[in-house]
Design a protein around this motif. Sequence first.
Motif, PDB file in Angstrom:
ATOM      1  N   TYR A   1       0.768  -1.147  -0.037  1.00 30.88           N
ATOM      2  CA  TYR A   1       0.001   0.141   0.125  1.00 30.88           C
ATOM      3  C   TYR A   1       0.847   1.328   0.023  1.00 30.88           C
ATOM      4  N   LYS A   2       0.613   2.119  -0.817  1.00 27.26           N
ATOM      5  CA  LYS A   2       1.322   3.416  -1.148  1.00 27.26           C
ATOM      6  C   LYS A   2       0.495   4.398  -0.831  1.00 27.26           C
ATOM      7  N   ILE A   3       0.782   5.395   0.376  1.00 23.22           N
ATOM      8  CA  ILE A   3       0.043   6.342   0.597  1.00 23.22           C
ATOM      9  C   ILE A   3       0.430   7.552   0.501  1.00 23.22           C
ATOM     10  N   PRO A   4       0.068   8.625   0.017  1.00 26.37           N
ATOM     11  CA  PRO A   4       0.757  10.153   0.250  1.00 26.37           C
ATOM     12  C   PRO A   4       0.677  10.677   1.301  1.00 26.37           C
ATOM     13  N   LEU A   5       1.208  10.065   2.334  1.00 24.40           N
ATOM     14  CA  LEU A   5       1.335  10.620   3.635  1.00 24.40           C
ATOM     15  C   LEU A   5       2.692  11.760   3.861  1.00 24.40           C
ATOM     16  N   ALA A   6       2.144  12.836   4.472  1.00 22.28           N
ATOM     17  CA  ALA A   6       3.465  13.700   4.630  1.00 22.28           C
ATOM     18  C   ALA A   6       3.232  14.131   6.054  1.00 22.28           C
ATOM     19  N   VAL A   7       4.289  14.915   6.538  1.00 27.06           N
ATOM     20  CA  VAL A   7       4.049  15.469   8.101  1.00 27.06           C
ATOM     21  C   VAL A   7       4.334  16.520   8.055  1.00 27.06           C
ATOM     22  N   LYS A   8       3.460  17.415   8.640  1.00 27.57           N
ATOM     23  CA  LYS A   8       3.745  19.010   9.215  1.00 27.57           C
ATOM     24  C   LYS A   8       4.289  18.844  10.594  1.00 27.57           C
ATOM     25  N   ARG A   9       5.752  19.305  10.448  1.00 28.56           N
ATOM     26  CA  ARG A   9       6.269  19.346  11.978  1.00 28.56           C
ATOM     27  C   ARG A   9       6.023  20.507  12.866  1.00 28.56           C
ATOM     28  N   GLY A  10       5.908  20.201  14.074  1.00 27.72           N
ATOM     29  CA  GLY A  10       5.624  21.607  15.001  1.00 27.72           C
ATOM     30  C   GLY A  10       6.636  21.213  16.225  1.00 27.72           C
ATOM     31  N   TYR A  11       6.386  22.475  16.978  1.00 32.34           N
ATOM     32  CA  TYR A  11       7.583  22.365  17.743  1.00 32.34           C
ATOM     33  C   TYR A  11       6.792  22.861  19.382  1.00 32.34           C
ATOM     34  N   HIS A  12       7.341  22.513  20.533  1.00 31.71           N
ATOM     35  CA  HIS A  12       6.697  23.014  21.688  1.00 31.71           C
ATOM     36  C   HIS A  12       7.884  23.672  22.524  1.00 31.71           C
ATOM     37  N   ARG A  13       7.676  24.440  23.551  1.00 28.72           N
ATOM     38  CA  ARG A  13       8.476  24.733  24.678  1.00 28.72           C
ATOM     39  C   ARG A  13       7.788  25.265  25.578  1.00 28.72           C
ATOM     40  N   HIS A  14       8.070  24.756  26.836  1.00 29.62           N
ATOM     41  CA  HIS A  14       7.295  25.401  28.068  1.00 29.62           C
ATOM     42  C   HIS A  14       8.182  26.331  28.938  1.00 29.62           C
ATOM     43  N   PHE A  15       7.392  27.235  29.285  1.00 26.35           N
ATOM     44  CA  PHE A  15       8.150  28.538  29.958  1.00 26.35           C
ATOM     45  C   PHE A  15       7.254  28.635  31.600  1.00 26.35           C
ATOM     46  N   ARG A  16       8.015  28.847  32.420  1.00 26.37           N
ATOM     47  CA  ARG A  16       7.383  29.188  33.852  1.00 26.37           C
ATOM     48  C   ARG A  16       6.822  30.450  33.768  1.00 26.37           C
TER      49      ARG A  16
END
Length: 414
Positions: A264-279
């Motif tokens: 099975y070949k699927i057109p999957l791609a990723v949209k990357r995202g980031y996080h960071r926490h702050f006090r």
Amino acid sequence: MINKDVAVLGAGIVGVATALHLQTRGRDVALIDRRGAGEETSFGNAGIIERATIYPYLFPRDWRKLAVYAVNGLNEARYNWRDLPGFAPFLWRYFIESAPRRALDHALSARPLIEACLGEHEKLMRDAGADHLLRKTGWLKLFRNEASFDEGRAAAEAIKPFGLNVAILDAQDVRRAEPALRETVVGAVHYLDPASVSDPQALTLAYLRLFQERGGRFAQGDARSLQADSDGYVVETAEGVLHAREVVLCLGPWSDLALAPFGYKIPLAVKRGYHRHFRPEEGASLSRPVLDADRGYLLAPMARGIRLTTGAEFARRDAKPDYTQIEKSEIFARQLVALGPRVEDEPWMGRRPCLPDMLPVLGAAPRHKGLWFNFGHQHHGLTLAAVCGRLLAEMMTGEKPFADPSPFSIERFA
Ligand SMILES: Cc1cc2nc3c(=O)[nH]c(=O)nc-3n(C[C@H](O)[C@H](O)[C@H](O)COP(=O)(O)OP(=O)(O)OC[C@H]3O[C@@H](n4cnc5c(N)ncnc54)[C@H](O)[C@@H]3O)c2cc1C
């Protein structure tokens, strides 16, 4: 040999919720992941159960906006130009699927899922004793200029016929709703129906605990060892070879890798995202997630502090992290809210698993009896996990599916 009715491969929020729904319907289920549960994309999202989403995230069709995106001029989306050749076919299909008529079809297909998404989570949360993680305070979309506020108001009006509740806030209302905001904005849309969780990974782990208390087995193993045998499938785990009559693939952004050996070949791609926490500095608390729409980042109050999350980065799944977007977002965010020290040394990076029509792949494998799919929930995997788990479990156990699953079939990519 360990014998089970069903092996669910992938223990992100989607896999864990799917395993729970199958178990509730009497199946003896094993959940398998190469890591611990909820340690990948489901670890670091913004925590919104987006009950108000009608249209999936669309590829922009305004050429002026596209021109600005092209030079990485908007913080909400960033392109890694070196990776573009690999991405171009996906982007083209994403553009085609975002045409107004098609986007409306996709929205109508997903609507029953969106309508039931929060209710399904609430049922699981009650059973898992995880209600304390849920905040039913909606989320705020802030606007910094009249033109974008006009667009935001129009978008808000457009969802009212779907029975959704929104409040339009002026600058003073915004200040009353979120006194910690230091900058004056023109206004905001308050989406009232969505909810949010204060710790997305804790939610996944609470669902896992419930699954295990009810007799479910969690084992470490590599989904790429999956093979068909005469009576189902076998997969290698740290506890030995596991045999299951049926298998569900819930591998999020890695689903294509396990599917390829089955043809099975699927057109999957990723949209990357980031996080960071702050006090937070003293008094800098938020009651709900706040999206700074014109500056393209989001702040959400979380158990570990205020979580800053970024928009989409188009880059190869395994390319080195590029912190440009989160560093720029941090500069903006510190102007908006009194953020204190960073909690982590390095930002976290996740990958939203996306198909070009922004719909998940959910249903049976057409050429392999007993193989099922539930992946590709793009920006809304937390939102859709419980409801998609239910829909797939209904299909697998012969119950009448509560929604039409045909738009989510993998055969749309045949
Ligand atoms: C910055 C950011 C913000 C977001 N905000 C939101 C939000 O507010 N609301 C929302 O609804 N969604 C949000 N999302 C999207 C959401 O996080 C994802 O859609 C969701 O987590 C996908 O869940 P999943 O279970 O499919 O994938 P994952 O959580 O990635 O789980 C996949 C699992 O498969 C396992 N796996 C992979 N390969 C193998 C293998 N070979 N063998 C065994 N196991 C394997 C992984 O270890 C992982 O545990 C956001 C995403 C990001 C990045």
